[in-house]
Motif scaffolding. Structure first.
Motif, PDB file in Angstrom:
ATOM      1  N   ASP A  71      -6.756  -6.576 -14.223  1.00  0.00           N
ATOM      2  CA  ASP A  71      -6.043  -7.210 -15.398  1.00  0.00           C
ATOM      3  C   ASP A  71      -5.863  -6.377 -16.520  1.00  0.00           C
ATOM      4  O   ASP A  71      -7.073  -6.563 -17.183  1.00  0.00           O
ATOM      5  N   GLY A  72      -5.000  -5.797 -17.046  1.00  0.00           N
ATOM      6  CA  GLY A  72      -4.749  -5.007 -18.380  1.00  0.00           C
ATOM      7  C   GLY A  72      -5.368  -3.499 -18.264  1.00  0.00           C
ATOM      8  O   GLY A  72      -4.785  -2.565 -18.901  1.00  0.00           O
ATOM      9  N   GLU A 117      -5.398  -9.158 -25.923  1.00  0.00           N
ATOM     10  CA  GLU A 117      -4.297  -9.884 -25.046  1.00  0.00           C
ATOM     11  C   GLU A 117      -4.619 -11.214 -24.505  1.00  0.00           C
ATOM     12  O   GLU A 117      -3.844 -12.057 -24.468  1.00  0.00           O
ATOM     13  N   GLU A 118      -5.852 -11.509 -24.084  1.00  0.00           N
ATOM     14  CA  GLU A 118      -6.175 -12.742 -23.337  1.00  0.00           C
ATOM     15  C   GLU A 118      -6.218 -13.649 -24.236  1.00  0.00           C
ATOM     16  O   GLU A 118      -6.146 -14.988 -23.739  1.00  0.00           O
ATOM     17  N   HIS A 155       1.476  -3.588 -14.629  1.00  0.00           N
ATOM     18  CA  HIS A 155       0.617  -4.945 -14.584  1.00  0.00           C
ATOM     19  C   HIS A 155       0.411  -5.407 -13.305  1.00  0.00           C
ATOM     20  O   HIS A 155       1.431  -5.126 -12.211  1.00  0.00           O
ATOM     21  N   HIS A 214      -4.175  -3.593 -21.877  1.00  0.00           N
ATOM     22  CA  HIS A 214      -5.302  -4.189 -22.634  1.00  0.00           C
ATOM     23  C   HIS A 214      -6.772  -4.051 -21.802  1.00  0.00           C
ATOM     24  O   HIS A 214      -6.930  -4.285 -20.751  1.00  0.00           O
ATOM     25  N   HIS A 248       3.221 -11.451 -21.564  1.00  0.00           N
ATOM     26  CA  HIS A 248       2.497  -9.973 -21.609  1.00  0.00           C
ATOM     27  C   HIS A 248       2.840  -9.238 -23.044  1.00  0.00           C
ATOM     28  O   HIS A 248       3.837  -9.761 -23.734  1.00  0.00           O
TER      29      HIS A 248
HETATM   30 ZN   LIG Z   1      -3.057  -8.761 -18.386  1.00  0.00          ZN
END
Ligand SMILES: [Zn+2]
Length: 415
Positions: free
Chosen positions: A90-91, A125-126, A191, A79, A358
């Motif tokens: 992150d992502g 996603e977040e 990840h 993401h 996730h």
């Molecule tokens: Zn993530």
């Protein structure tokens, strides 16, 4: 194959993205904002050199497809959105590693791999803006609660359906995204760990067993308010005393569960003044485990303990479930391939569950064989600008994840 893969390029592209979409407080790629749209334009440029087809689905997820000899698909996901003031990995590490793997596969197989390979960038996603994570993947898996999502509002009072309309998405049709999973034969996601387990073991990479199931409850102890001066200790109905006994108890419950975690995240007292015994004490309890039976046992143990402490204090206790999700164990064969890929890359592997949810959990829930790979997080911290991973570990994870992709393509071909 390694002659085609360039993990250093992934690290360079991560830095490029950080410069483009971050500031002194961290990454600023909140979903459905102009920065998010800008991120996509940047990503599209990176992919245009490849013989791929790129489109955005009904839920705002972006799919990049390299057609292979078989229609069966290997999916690689991540993401591009971040929390406000987020970390630089992150992502987007997952997506950019996927881009590098597409390049490698394209070169090695001259544009025609044995199976179709698709990179998916999941939308929101977040859940940073509307407080609901895994939007795009849960729309795709069919599990998005439409009634709940329809009513979500951001801090400026904008409704989720209106925010989606601004980026060209019709809220009522987001579940059409589900057709993208047709022919999906496996799903892989890389990840950062976002925790300290690999760091403490001094290992760069881990194979993920699945995502934790979660039980989240509000537990209220009901006692009686009484004057703090005139009420002898043996005459009190102290709601806080019973609630407080839960604190050491959950550590024992977690320890007995072999791998579970328990958290009392908040505590509120009434009347909440210095001169009164606590009449009512509300605590929240979050319990997580990879095994459904173990999770149920942890919950029962906490309930039993609360009843016992209430009885000891001559008070009452009530429970209210706030939220629950079942554990999502990943595919055993893919976990074994992930293990193998890591061993071949750096010699040693550790298998671990994922505490955070996730997108992979949603894909697994939709019935697609799934596995994740974790790379060590420095400080064990994420959702923060100090989130970081050693560059050598970033390069290792791209190499190992690429090996996993290759092994999974062969696994799909065989199956
Ligand atoms: Zn993530």
């Amino acid at each position: 194959m390694s002659t085609f893969l360039n993990p250093k390029r992934t690290v360079a592209e991560l830095k490029e993205l950080r410069a483009l979409t971050g500031d002194e407080n961290g990454a600023q790629r909140v979903a459905f904002t102009p920065a998010w749209t800008k991120t996509h334009a940047w990503l599209k440029k990176k992919l245009e050199a490849l013989p791929v087809e790129i489109h955005t689905d009904a839920a705002g997820n972006t799919w990049t497809t390299l057609r292979g000899e078989s229609e069966k698909c290997l999916l690689i996901g991540g993401h591009m959105d971040s929390v406000p003031n987020g970390g630089w990995l992150d992502g987007c590490l997952n997506v950019l590693a996927g881009v590098e793997i597409l390049r490698r596969i394209n070169s090695q197989y001259h544009g025609k791999p044995p199976v179709t390979v698709r990179l998916v960038d999941w939308a929101d996603e977040e859940g940073a803006r509307f407080g609901k994570s895994l939007f795009g993947s849960s729309a795709c898996s069919g599990n998005l609660d439409m009634n709940e999502a329809r009513g979500l509002v951001d801090k400026d009072g904008i409704k989720l359906p209106d925010a989606l309309k601004n980026v060209g998405i019709n809220f009522e049709r987001v579940k059409d995204s589900g057709k993208e999973l047709k022919n999906a034969a496996a799903y892989l996601e890389l990840h950062i760990e976002q925790g300290p387990v690999l760091l403490d073991l001094d290992l760069p990479l881990g194979a993920v067993l699945g995502t934790f199931g979660v039980e989240r409850h509000a537990v209220t102890f009901h006692g009686q308010a009484a004057h703090s001066g005139s009420t002898p200790m043996n005459r009190r109905k102290d709601a806080f005393l019973a609630a407080a006994k839960m604190s050491p108890e959950i550590y024992k419950i977690a320890e007995r569960s072999h791998g579970g975690v328990c958290t009392i995240g908040s505590c509120a007292t009434r009347p909440g003044i210095v001169t009164s015994v606590v009449a009512e004490c509300l605590i929240t309890l979050d319990q997580r485990h990879l095994d459904a039976a173990a999770l149920a046992k942890m919950l029962q143990a906490a309930k039993d303990a609360s009843e016992q402490f209430a009885k000891e204090g001559n008070i009452k206790v009530s429970w209210e479930r706030l939220w629950q999700i079942a554990p999502r164990p990943f595919n055993d064969e893919l976990i074994a391939l992930c293990d193998e890929a890591i061993r071949e890359t750096c010699g040693k592997v550790h298998r671990l569950p994922s505490g955070p949810l996730h997108d992979a959990a949603e894909v697994a829930r939709a019935g697609v064989p799934t596995v994740m790979m974790f790379v060590q997080s420095l400080h064990g911290i994420s959702h923060n600008k100090i989130e970081d991973t050693k560059e050598e570990h970033l390069e290792l994870c791209v190499t190992a994840f690429d090996k996993l992709a290759e092994k999974t393509m062969r696994w799909i071909s065989r199956g």
